[in-house]
Each structure stands twice: as C-alpha cells, then as structure tokens.
Design an enzyme around this catalytic site. Structure first.
Site, PDB file in Angstrom:
ATOM      1  N   HIS A  61       0.839  -1.196   0.000  1.00 20.00           N
ATOM      2  CA  HIS A  61       0.000   0.000   0.000  1.00 20.00           C
ATOM      3  C   HIS A  61       0.876   1.248   0.000  1.00 20.00           C
ATOM      4  CE1 HIS A  61       0.930   0.303   4.254  1.00 20.00           C
ATOM      5  NE2 HIS A  61       0.297  -0.815   4.541  1.00 20.00           N
ATOM      6  N   HIS A  64       3.913   1.456   2.368  1.00 20.02           N
ATOM      7  CA  HIS A  64       5.120   0.791   1.876  1.00 20.02           C
ATOM      8  C   HIS A  64       5.819   1.675   0.837  1.00 20.02           C
ATOM      9  CE1 HIS A  64       2.535  -2.843   2.922  1.00 20.02           C
ATOM     10  NE2 HIS A  64       3.585  -3.018   3.688  1.00 20.02           N
ATOM     11  N   CYS A 169       1.166 -11.796  19.166  1.00 20.59           N
ATOM     12  CA  CYS A 169       0.306 -11.245  18.119  1.00 20.59           C
ATOM     13  C   CYS A 169       0.692 -11.883  16.792  1.00 20.59           C
ATOM     14  CB  CYS A 169       0.454  -9.722  18.035  1.00 20.59           C
ATOM     15  SG  CYS A 169      -0.431  -8.998  16.623  1.00 20.59           S
ATOM     16  N   CYS A 172       1.708  -9.278  14.046  1.00 22.91           N
ATOM     17  CA  CYS A 172       3.051  -8.708  14.213  1.00 22.91           C
ATOM     18  C   CYS A 172       4.139  -9.766  14.132  1.00 22.91           C
ATOM     19  CB  CYS A 172       3.187  -8.020  15.575  1.00 22.91           C
ATOM     20  SG  CYS A 172       2.288  -6.489  15.755  1.00 22.91           S
ATOM     21  N   CYS A 186      -3.123  -6.065  20.928  1.00 27.19           N
ATOM     22  CA  CYS A 186      -1.862  -5.656  20.321  1.00 27.19           C
ATOM     23  C   CYS A 186      -1.855  -4.138  20.123  1.00 27.19           C
ATOM     24  CB  CYS A 186      -1.670  -6.355  18.976  1.00 27.19           C
ATOM     25  SG  CYS A 186      -0.356  -5.661  17.955  1.00 27.19           S
ATOM     26  N   HIS A 189      -1.918  -3.525  16.024  1.00 29.71           N
ATOM     27  CA  HIS A 189      -3.031  -3.978  15.195  1.00 29.71           C
ATOM     28  C   HIS A 189      -4.383  -3.934  15.906  1.00 29.71           C
ATOM     29  CE1 HIS A 189       0.473  -5.733  13.115  1.00 29.71           C
ATOM     30  NE2 HIS A 189      -0.241  -5.486  12.036  1.00 29.71           N
ATOM     31  N   LYS A 337      -3.398   4.507  10.819  1.00 29.07           N
ATOM     32  CA  LYS A 337      -2.421   3.762  10.023  1.00 29.07           C
ATOM     33  C   LYS A 337      -3.149   2.911   8.986  1.00 29.07           C
ATOM     34  CE  LYS A 337       1.307   0.356  10.288  1.00 29.07           C
ATOM     35  NZ  LYS A 337       1.911  -0.738  11.066  1.00 29.07           N
ATOM     36  N   LYS A 340      -5.246  -3.546   6.299  1.00 31.23           N
ATOM     37  CA  LYS A 340      -6.317  -4.284   5.631  1.00 31.23           C
ATOM     38  C   LYS A 340      -7.560  -4.334   6.506  1.00 31.23           C
ATOM     39  CE  LYS A 340      -7.169  -8.725   3.352  1.00 31.23           C
ATOM     40  NZ  LYS A 340      -6.588 -10.061   3.044  1.00 31.23           N
TER      41      LYS A 340
END
Length: 551
Positions: A61, A64, A169, A172, A186, A189, A337, A340
């Site tokens: 995405h 990145h 997690c 992670c 987490c 996430h 952030k 997905k």
C-alpha cells in the site's frame, strides 16, 4: 565534506556529510574493514541503504511506497555524488501468518509468497524504484546467510534451549508484555493476543544490555531522529530479557542447522536479509566494505527489532551494528495507520493511474517529512500537483521554451556567468548556489522534503525574475539572451537536483532544453557550478509537463 578515512590512502572526498566508519574486528571470518571500493583509480565511498524486508501478507500500500520511494530518492542522490551505491529491498516470506494465509487461499505457502512477492516487485517497478537487490527470504542464498549468521551466534555461546510462554500477536509475529498491550490488545493492530508456550532456542539478549548502552554512548548518531534513539534506550535501560528465536509449532521457515526440528522465528530470519543483500551468504568478506557504509530506513513500529535486537545480534555474531538507522513515522489516512482490517489501504497503482508516477513520487517526498507521522490526503496531493508541478515547474519550462522559440529561433542562449566577467553573481546565479548547497545538505541528512523545498525556491525565483524582465516583450538581443540563458541554466540545475525525486520528468526537461545524456550523468556538486548551460542547442516547445488536474 572531509577526507574519507577509509584506510586506503587514496584521499577520496565525499561532497557532503561525514564519512562512513569502519567495522571493528570480530569473530574470525566476519571481520569488516572499511567502506571503500578499490575498483577504480581512486577510492570511491560506498553508500548502502535498505528498506525493511516487507512482510508479504497482503498487497503493498501507499505506506510501503512512502518508505521505498524515499529510500530510492536518497540512493539516487548518493549516486549523483559519485558514490558506489547499493539499494536493497525485498520481501519477508516466512512465519505463521503466511502459512495461515496460504491455507485460507487453498495453496501451498511457496505458491502464495511467489504471488505476493511479485506484487511488491510490480509496485516498485511502477514507481521507478531502482533497487540494486531484491531479497526474498525463501531464496536459497538467504537461507545460507541466515544459517551462517545465526550459526556464528550459536557457536559464540549466545543461543541456548529453553521453554517460552508469552502473549503473541500473529499479525506482528511478535510477543508483547502485559504492560505493552492496549486494553489487552496488540498496540499496533488492535487485535487480541494469544498465550503461547513451546520449547524454543533463545538468544541471550540480556547479555548485551551494557554493550548496547556503551554502543549508543559512543555512536550518538546511530539512530535518528533523537526521539527514536531515546525510545530504543528506554527499552534497553528498562532491562533486556532473552528472546525466543525459533519455533517448533510451524514448519514454514528456515531450519535451524544444529536442530532441524526447529525453524527460525520470522524476525530473526528477515533481519539477516540486510546481509543477504551484500552477499553475506558467499562466506567471504566482500560484504564488509558495504556493511561499513550501511543505513537502514524503517518505520517507527519496528524500532525495537532494529535498534535493540539487531545491534545485539550483530555483536553476538562478531560484526558491528549497522552504521545508521533512520526511523520515520507512519503515513496515515484520516489519522489512522493503513491496514487491511481498517479498509483504508491506498495502493500506488490507484494514484499513478490518475496523476502519473512522478507526481506520486513528488507528493510522497515533499508533503510528508521523514521522521514524524504524515497524513495522506487526496485533496492535498491535488493542490500540491497544481501549485508546484503545473504552475511552477511546468510553467517555467513552458514559458522559457516558448520565448526561446519566438525570440531566439528555437536556439537556447548560454547562461550569463558574472564571475567570468568579474561581476557580482546575478540574482539567479546566487539563488542557484544556495539551492545546491541547501538541497545537498538536506539529501545527506535524509530530509528529501527540505531538499525539494530548496529546489522549488529556485524555481520560484526563476519565475519571478522572468516576470520582472519580461523578455517576451523585448526585441531580440543581449537582454533577452541573458534572461533566457539564465532561466535555461536554472532548468538544467533543477533537473539534476530534482532527479532523485522525479527521474522521468527531469530527463524530459533535460532533453527539451537540448542537453545530451541525462541529469544522472552530472557529478554533484561540481557539475552544478553556474554556467554549465553553454547554449547553441535547440530547445523544444512541447506539451505541458503537468497539465492542471481537476479531480
């Protein structure tokens, strides 16, 4: 810059910034010496830069892309400086999450990672990222590097067998303490963690607490910005515990050479990718000069792994930690952030299809400084496109080419160099010198947004100077030639300074103002001395570089 003390005696010089440090002698076979190359008549400084080895659980995405485009632009700048550069990126393809994703899609893990890794390659090709190496953690050469590196740690007595129980997690691929969780979830996430218990091999991280503190004290610039350095020091001073580095509960990973019932934990596998990218797997010392000039660019969510675990692992294996880690914030969407699970991912292809590659690269570099969190906004991107690219850069090239066509029969006049005539530098000559110095210093300290701000300051000055001179209203002659020659020289310098950010656009500017080769052929800073545009070449009046965009 100063003399590069690499030990070669050739007296090479770096244009900006401090020279890379050498690596201390360590375990036999893993000793590095200096960051120099003797492949030329003179010693050439090296610059080794990595992105994270990205986890391939989903498509890449814009977050990145933010890291990777910044790394590419910084690497391109160092190539312009005449350094021997290696840019490495890649994909992290092992671990429980990958195995589960493959199972959900009804395929074997290798087939799944072949697909997902290819998506990262395609994204970087689309964004014109010129990586020298693309490391895949499922490659045989990476398996050799991991086994060699972690084997050295084992042989040196820093790995032992034990039983581990902790809160894990899956997203992670990491364990967390109770005090690190966010209401039991987490912290990255926002999903529940799992209690896991199994027999593992442990890396004796606790043995390196004092050594890490000493290293940070003697290398105050090893982690930047300072807030992230302090974060890493906080982890260390809070007390380090030995960490699990293997698993027996999964098969999808690199086998432990001294105990094949175990596979290496995904983080310890992936971190070694930075060494795979410089041929650590070969078993010789060719990696050493590159490692002496190593820089990692990474996001803030993986500071602990890179600024605590990774330096300690390097020490345990007998090599120095990386020379520098630069940590940036997240590229947020609506304050969150990209992920997905939040359904807020934006892919690079979506934006490139609308605005073009260089406009996307420019936005990522210009509007979101490396260091703090940034917030992506389509509206902000459109505004930046129209203001900087269409109105400023595009307009400068268009008006200069148009007036050269009407007043100079399409042949560009040379720049006027005040120094050659014993005059004081002109307005644009002085502004260009300042832009070169400011942009160069900014690229060196990993501040592309400041480098581009300096370049666009020069573009603004050139447009203002043309507005004042108004050569389109004058009869052909010296006054017109001077105004246009200086503007063409600004375009030449801008094409070089902005090339790391927008290579295709700058190469097109170069071609249109009649210059041979590309901006990449110019060695900075010497090649950016005022007066490089000699004139006498045809200037092309073409289509707008950046037509105004109306969403």
């Amino acid at each position: 810059g100063g003399e590069h003390q690499g030990g070669c005696g050739s007296g090479c010089r770096r244009p900006w910034g401090a020279p890379p440090e050498g690596i201390r002698a360590g375990t036999e076979g893993l000793v590095a010496t200096a960051g120099c190359s003797h492949s030329y008549d003179r010693c050439v400084a090296r610059f080794y830069l990595t992105t994270p080895i990205y986890y391939v659980n989903d498509v890449p995405h814009l977050g990145h892309a933010y890291t990777t485009v910044n790394a590419d632009a910084i690497a391109r700048w160092h190539r312009l400086c005449g350094e021997e550069v290696r840019l490495v990126t890649g994909t992290d393809e092992h671990g429980r999450k990958i195995s589960e994703a493959a199972s959900m899609h009804g395929v074997e893990p290798q087939e799944w990672v072949d697909r997902t890794s290819q998506r990262f390659r395609e994204a970087w090709d689309l964004l014109e990222v010129a990586a020298d190496r693309f490391v895949r953690t499922t490659e045989p050469r990476h398996e050799l590097a991991v086994q060699r590196f972690l084997g050295a740690i084992y042989d040196n007595g820093f790995i032992e067998l034990g039983t581990f129980e902790g809160l894990y997690c899956v997203a992670c691929e990491a364990y967390y303490g109770h005090d690190e969780l966010d209401d039991g979830n987490c912290p990255v996430h926002g999903r529940p963690v799992e209690l896991m218990k199994e027999e593992n091999y442990f890396f004796k991280l606790s043995a390196f607490q004092d050594r890490l503190l000493q290293w940070y004290e003697s290398h105050p610039n090893a982690v930047a910005p300072e807030s992230r350095r302090n974060e890493a020091l906080g982890f260390i001073r809070g007390g380090l515990q030995d960490i699990s580095i293997t698993r027996t509960s999964i098969d999808w990973g690199i086998r432990v050479p001294w105990d094949p019932a175990h596979v290496f934990y995904v983080w310890f596998d992936a971190l070694v990718g930075y060494l795979t990218g410089i041929d650590f797997d070969s078993g010789d010392d060719e990696f050493a000069p590159w490692w002496a000039a190593s820089h990692h660019l990474l996001g803030k969510d993986i500071v602990r792994f890179h600024a605590v675990w990774w330096p300690a692992m390097c020490m345990a294996a007998g090599i120095d930690p990386p020379q520098r880690l630069f940590v940036h914030g997240w590229l947020l969407v609506g304050g969150e952030k990209m992920s997905k699970t939040r359904l807020n991912q934006i892919t690079p292809a979506q934006l490139v299809s609308e605005l073009g590659v260089d406009a996307v690269r420019y936005h990522l570099l210009r509007d979101n400084p490396l260091g703090p969190d940034g917030d992506f906004s389509y509206e902000a991107m459109t505004a930046r496109y129209n203001a900087d690219l269409a109105n400023n850069l595009g307009n400068l090239l268009a008006r200069v080419a148009a007036v050269v066509t009407t007043k100079c029969a399409g042949i560009g006049p040379p720049a006027h160099c005040g120094a050659e005539g014993g005059e004081a530098p002109g307005v644009l000559e002085a502004a260009a010198g300042q832009a070169v110095r400011s942009a160069g210093a900014a690229w060196e300290r990993f501040a592309p947004h400041e480098a581009l701000e300096a370049v666009w300051g020069l573009i603004h000055e050139a447009n203002a100077t043309l507005e004042s001179a108004q050569p389109w209203k004058l009869d052909p002659g010296d006054e017109v030639d001077r105004a246009l020659g200086d503007a063409l020289e600004v375009l030449r310098i801008v094409a070089v300074l902005a090339w790391p950010a927008m290579p295709a656009t700058c190469e097109e500017i170069w071609r249109r103002i009649g210059l041979a080769g590309t901006p990449a052929d110019v060695l900075v800073p010497g090649g950016l001395s005022w007066g490089g545009y000699r004139g006498g070449v045809e200037v092309e009046k073409g289509e707008p570089l950046f037509p105004r965009w109306k969403p």
